[in-house]
Design a protein around this motif. Structure first.
Motif, mmCIF file in Angstrom:
data_model
loop_
_atom_site.group_PDB
_atom_site.id
_atom_site.type_symbol
_atom_site.label_atom_id
_atom_site.label_comp_id
_atom_site.label_asym_id
_atom_site.label_seq_id
_atom_site.Cartn_x
_atom_site.Cartn_y
_atom_site.Cartn_z
ATOM 1 N N ASN A 72 0.767 -1.068 0.047
ATOM 2 C CA ASN A 72 0.139 0.093 -0.135
ATOM 3 C C ASN A 72 0.957 1.321 0.137
ATOM 4 O O ASN A 72 0.566 2.208 0.298
ATOM 5 C CB ASN A 72 -0.785 0.121 1.212
ATOM 6 C CG ASN A 72 -2.093 0.693 0.990
ATOM 7 O OD1 ASN A 72 -2.654 1.055 -0.026
ATOM 8 N ND2 ASN A 72 -2.506 1.492 2.250
ATOM 9 N N ASN A 100 -1.895 4.754 -3.416
ATOM 10 C CA ASN A 100 -1.487 3.490 -3.209
ATOM 11 C C ASN A 100 -1.851 3.020 -4.993
ATOM 12 O O ASN A 100 -2.294 3.600 -5.636
ATOM 13 C CB ASN A 100 -2.394 2.668 -2.360
ATOM 14 C CG ASN A 100 -3.824 2.864 -2.657
ATOM 15 O OD1 ASN A 100 -4.482 2.416 -3.571
ATOM 16 N ND2 ASN A 100 -4.510 3.536 -1.801
ATOM 17 N N SER A 166 6.530 -1.252 -3.268
ATOM 18 C CA SER A 166 6.204 -0.125 -3.159
ATOM 19 C C SER A 166 7.012 0.886 -4.277
ATOM 20 O O SER A 166 7.949 0.054 -4.941
ATOM 21 C CB SER A 166 6.860 0.585 -1.942
ATOM 22 O OG SER A 166 8.239 0.548 -1.897
#
Length: 175
Positions: A72, A100, A166
């Protein structure tokens, strides 16, 4: 005494063979490690190609599948100059914007605009389990540069292959 001399001579005669065998085993292990490393880098490059293709095709589902399901972290950080420009327009401007991948996938799926991210100077670091990818980018919207700067991805090698954990990128939108 003669037995000891013969034994010593045998040991001396075998020493080069043992050292050569050890060198061959070490070389084979190093070659396998290098092959594994190249395979991991190629697989990570494939994730980048799939990412690009999904954006071009407005395919948010495929794009989402490139990420860890619970990942996220998506950070957009304005460069100092871009932040100063944003603050001049609005005192409430944020230097770091948190989002996100789901929001981005939704945007990709629903926009009528043409998106085309360009990546250059890609550097991949991996140990075969985790990876960091750093590159420069230009994010084109309808054929014009909409944003440019640097980006980094953190990836993990999950049971089903490499997944993005990420994305963090600096942002220098045009004036």
């Amino acid at each position: 005494m003669l037995k000891l001399n013969n034994l010593a001579l045998c040991a001396l005669a075998l020493l080069p063979i043992v050292l050569t065998a050890q060198t061959l085993v070490t070389s084979a292990a190093q070659a396998q490690t290098a092959n594994d490393h190249r395979a991991d880098e190629a697989a990570i490059e494939q994730v980048m190609k799939q990412y690009h293709a999904a954006i071009l095709a407005h395919d948010g589902t495929t794009l989402s599948g490139l990420f860890l399901p619970d990942a996220n972290l998506w950070l957009n950080v304005l460069t100092d100059s871009a932040y100063a420009k944003a603050q001049a327009k609005s005192a409430a401007a944020q230097k770091v914007r948190v989002s996100n991948y789901r929001d981005f996938a939704k945007l990709v799926s629903t926009t009528p605009k043409s998106f085309d991210p360009e990546h250059s100077n890609v550097v991949i670091h991996t140990d075969g389990t985790i990876a960091a990818v750093y590159f420069e980018f230009v994010f084109n919207v309808d054929g014009k540069a909409n944003n440019r700067s640097s980006e980094t991805w953190q990836l993990v090698k999950a049971a089903d292959g490499w997944r993005i954990a990420s994305i963090i990128y600096s942002s220098e939108p045009p004036a």
